[in-house]
Design a protein around this motif. Structure first.
Motif, mmCIF file in Angstrom:
data_model
loop_
_atom_site.group_PDB
_atom_site.id
_atom_site.type_symbol
_atom_site.label_atom_id
_atom_site.label_comp_id
_atom_site.label_asym_id
_atom_site.label_seq_id
_atom_site.Cartn_x
_atom_site.Cartn_y
_atom_site.Cartn_z
ATOM 1 N N LEU A 102 0.835 -1.197 0.000
ATOM 2 C CA LEU A 102 0.000 0.000 0.000
ATOM 3 C C LEU A 102 0.871 1.249 0.000
ATOM 4 C CD1 LEU A 102 -2.974 0.993 0.210
ATOM 5 C CD2 LEU A 102 -2.629 1.113 2.686
ATOM 6 N N TRP A 106 0.049 3.530 -3.215
ATOM 7 C CA TRP A 106 -1.065 4.436 -3.012
ATOM 8 C C TRP A 106 -0.696 5.921 -2.882
ATOM 9 C CZ3 TRP A 106 -4.192 6.275 1.510
ATOM 10 C CH2 TRP A 106 -5.493 6.617 1.125
ATOM 11 N N TYR A 109 -0.092 7.737 -6.144
ATOM 12 C CA TYR A 109 -1.335 7.684 -6.907
ATOM 13 C C TYR A 109 -2.343 8.707 -6.379
ATOM 14 C CZ TYR A 109 -5.832 5.779 -8.436
ATOM 15 O OH TYR A 109 -7.090 5.618 -8.942
ATOM 16 N N VAL A 110 -2.450 8.817 -5.064
ATOM 17 C CA VAL A 110 -3.366 9.795 -4.467
ATOM 18 C C VAL A 110 -2.932 11.216 -4.822
ATOM 19 C CG1 VAL A 110 -4.169 10.773 -2.279
ATOM 20 C CG2 VAL A 110 -4.113 8.293 -2.601
ATOM 21 N N ILE A 135 -9.520 8.179 -5.474
ATOM 22 C CA ILE A 135 -8.628 7.933 -4.338
ATOM 23 C C ILE A 135 -8.790 6.503 -3.838
ATOM 24 C CG2 ILE A 135 -8.235 8.534 -1.914
ATOM 25 C CD1 ILE A 135 -8.750 11.440 -2.650
ATOM 26 N N MET A 137 -9.648 4.100 -5.709
ATOM 27 C CA MET A 137 -9.370 3.246 -6.861
ATOM 28 C C MET A 137 -10.615 2.536 -7.381
ATOM 29 S SD MET A 137 -5.672 1.559 -5.907
ATOM 30 C CE MET A 137 -4.235 2.586 -5.569
ATOM 31 N N PRO A 156 -5.173 0.476 -9.915
ATOM 32 C CA PRO A 156 -6.132 -0.369 -9.192
ATOM 33 C C PRO A 156 -6.000 -1.849 -9.530
ATOM 34 C CG PRO A 156 -7.218 1.597 -10.014
ATOM 35 C CD PRO A 156 -5.834 1.590 -10.607
ATOM 36 N N MET A 159 -3.076 -3.117 -7.548
ATOM 37 C CA MET A 159 -3.410 -3.191 -6.130
ATOM 38 C C MET A 159 -4.288 -4.392 -5.825
ATOM 39 S SD MET A 159 -3.077 -1.995 -3.092
ATOM 40 C CE MET A 159 -2.457 -0.310 -3.203
#
Length: 432
Positions: A102, A106, A109-110, A135, A137, A156, A159
Motif C-alpha cells: 500500500l 497508493w 497515486y493519491v 482515491i 481506486m 487499481p 493493487m
C-alpha cells in the motif's frame, strides 16, 4: 565485489539494477506510445498515421510495454511465499506485506488523483464521491473518465492483485502440502496460475467481441492482466526451485542465465513481429478486435518472459544488456519509473493547456491530436514527467515507504521473538 556476491544469500536477486532498467524502458515506452497518439503520429480509426515508420514502431510497442511491470510484481512479491511452500521456511507476514504494498503504490497515486481532480477536472466535481472515487481506486468500476489519469487504471488492477496474492499463495500452499518432492510441489502450485492465464485469455476474448463496442467499461477491470501477474508468480517458483536444486535447473532457466542476450534477441523478434499488427493495421492505435487482442495477449506473455527472466537470475551477465539497463541513467529512471508512468498523461494535458486550471473543460485526447508536434510534446512529456516523478519519489514515496518499512521490520522482529519461546517450550515438553 565478487566477495560480496559470494557472501550474499542464494535467494537474493543480484540484478536489481537491471530490473530497474527494464522498468525505465517500459515506462518511457508507454509515455512514447501515448505521446505519439496525442501528437497525431500514430493513426486512429479514420485518421491515418502522421509518420508511418515511427507509428509502426510505436504501435508495435503499445501492447507489450506494460507486461514486464506485472510480471516483475508477480515474480518479486510471490517469491517469499514460494519459498515458504517449497522449503518450509516461515510464511511471510500478511500485515507487513500489505502495508508495504500500500505504501509503495497508493501515496503517489493519491497525489496524482488530487492534482488531476482539482487542477484539470475541478469543474466536473459534483460532490465528495467524485473526489473519493479515484482515491479509493474505484473509478474503474463506477466508470468515470478523469482527464490526466487516463492510463492509471492499471494501478487499481495492480493493487487488487496485491490483495489477492496472499490468498493465491495460501491456495497454492494447500495444493502442494500433500507431497514432499519440491518438483511435484511446484507442478501443483502451477495449477491456479495456468487457470488464471487461461481465464485472462477468455476475458480478453470476451471484452473484445464486436458486441461489446469500443472500450467497454469492463475493459478497465483487472482480469485481462492476470496472465502477466501469474507468469511472474510461475517464474518465482522456478527461481526457488533453482535455489533448492541448483544441479537440476530447468533448461530455459539455464539458457536464460548462460545466454541472456539470446533471450533479449527473442524479445526483440516478438516486438518486430508485433509491429506488423497481425489481424490489425500497422501504425494504428485502434481498439483491438478479437484476433489482434488474443494474439497480443500471448505475445505480451512471451515478450515479458524473455525480457525479465535473464535479468532476474543471479550471476547472469551480458555486456550488451547491461549497457542498456544497468547504466546509472537507466537505473535512476527505473527507480522513479512509477512516477513517470503516473504523470506523463497529466503533463500532456498541462502542455495542451486544457482543463479547469486554464478555464476550460478538459478536451478529449482525440480532439487535441496533432495540435502540437511530436518533438515538442515528447520533450515536454519527458522533462515534465521526470521532474514530477523525481519530486514525488523523494518528497512523498520514499519517506512513506521507508517509514512503513521500519514499522514492518519491527513487527516481523516482534513476531519472530514471540515465536521462538513457544518453539523452545514445545521442544522441551515433547519428550515428557
Amino acid at each position: 565485489m565478487n566477495a560480496k556476491r559470494a557472501a550474499a544469500p542464494a535467494h537474493q536477486t543480484q540484478r536489481v539494477g537491471g530490473l530497474d532498467g527494464v522498468r525505465a524502458l517500459c515506462a518511457l515506452g508507454v509515455a512514447g506510445v501515448h505521446t505519439s497518439f496525442a501528437a497525431g503520429v500514430m493513426g486512429a480509426y479514420v485518421l491515418p498515421p502522421g509518420n508511418e515508420a515511427l507509428a509502426t514502431l510505436l504501435a508495435g510497442l503499445r501492447p507489450l510495454a506494460l507486461g514486464p511491470f506485472f510480471v516483475l510484481s508477480g515474480m518479486l512479491l510471490y517469491k517469499p511465499f514460494a519459498r515458504w511452500t517449497l522449503t518450509g521456511s516461515k510464511r511471510p507476514q500478511i500485515g507487513p506485506f500489505l502495508a508495504k504494498r500500500l505504501a509503495r503504490l497508493w501515496p503517489a497515486y493519491v497525489l496524482l488523483a488530487l492534482v488531476c481532480v482539482f487542477l484539470i477536472n475541478f469543474d466536473a466535481v459534483d460532490g465528495p464521491w467524485y473526489v473519493l472515487r479515484p482515491i479509493l481506486m474505484l473509478q474503474v468500476y463506477d466508470y468515470t473518465w478523469i482527464a490526466g489519469m487516463d492510463p492509471a487504471w492499471t494501478v487499481p488492477a495492480e493493487m487488487q492483485y496485491y490483495l489477492a496474492l496472499p490468498l493465491l499463495a495460501a491456495l497454492m500452499h494447500w495444493l502442494a502440502k500433500g507431497v514432499s518432492d519440491p518438483v511435484r510441489k511446484a507442478r501443483r502450485m502451477m495449477i491456479p496460475l495456468v487457470l488464471i492465464t487461461v481465464g485472462s485469455a477468455v476475458w480478453t476474448y470476451y471484452i473484445h467481441r464486436p458486441a461489446m463496442g469500443i472500450y467497454p467499461h469492463e475493459y478497465w477491470w483487472p482480469l485481462a492482466v492476470g496472465g502477466a501477474f501469474a507468469l511472474g508468480m510461475a517464474m518465482a517458483v522456478l527461481h526457488v526451485l533453482a535455489e533448492i536444486k541448483p544441479d537440476h535447473k530447468p533448461a530455459l532457466y539455464r539458457i536464460a542465465g548462460d545466454h541472456p542476450l539470446l533471450f533479449w534477441i527473442g524479445a526483440l523478434a516478438i516486438y518486430a513481429f508485433n509491429c506488423s499488427q497481425p489481424f490489425g493495421r500497422p501504425g494504428y492505435g485502434d481498439y483491438e478486435g478479437v484476433g489482434l487482442a488474443l494474439t497480443q495477449y500471448f505475445l505480451l506473455l512471451a515478450f515479458s518472459y524473455l525480457t525479465v527472466m535473464p535479468l532476474s537470475i543471479p550471476g547472469s551477465r551480458s555486456r550488451v544488456v547491461d549497457a542498456i539497463v544497468a547504466n546509472p541513467v537507466s537505473r535512476y529512471l527505473g527507480r522513479i519509473s512509477y512516477g513517470i508512468y503516473l504523470w506523463h498523461f497529466a503533463i500532456m494535458y498541462f502542455w495542451f493547456e486544457t482543463g479547469s486550471v486554464f478555464g476550460t473543460q478538459p478536451a478529449l485526447m482525440n480532439q487535441l491530436r496533432g495540435t502540437i508536434g511530436f518533438p515538442e510534446l515528447m520533450t515536454a512529456v519527458l522533462v515534465g514527467s521526470i521532474l514530477a516523478a523525481t519530486a514525488s519519489h523523494y518528497l512523498v514515496e520514499r519517506p512513506i515507504v521507508n517509514a512503513v518499512g521500519k514499522w514492518a521490520a519491527r513487527k516481523e522482529r516482534a513476531a519472530a521473538a514471540a515465536t521462538a519461546p513457544s518453539q523452545n517450550s514445545y521442544t522441551v515438553a515433547g519428550p515428557r
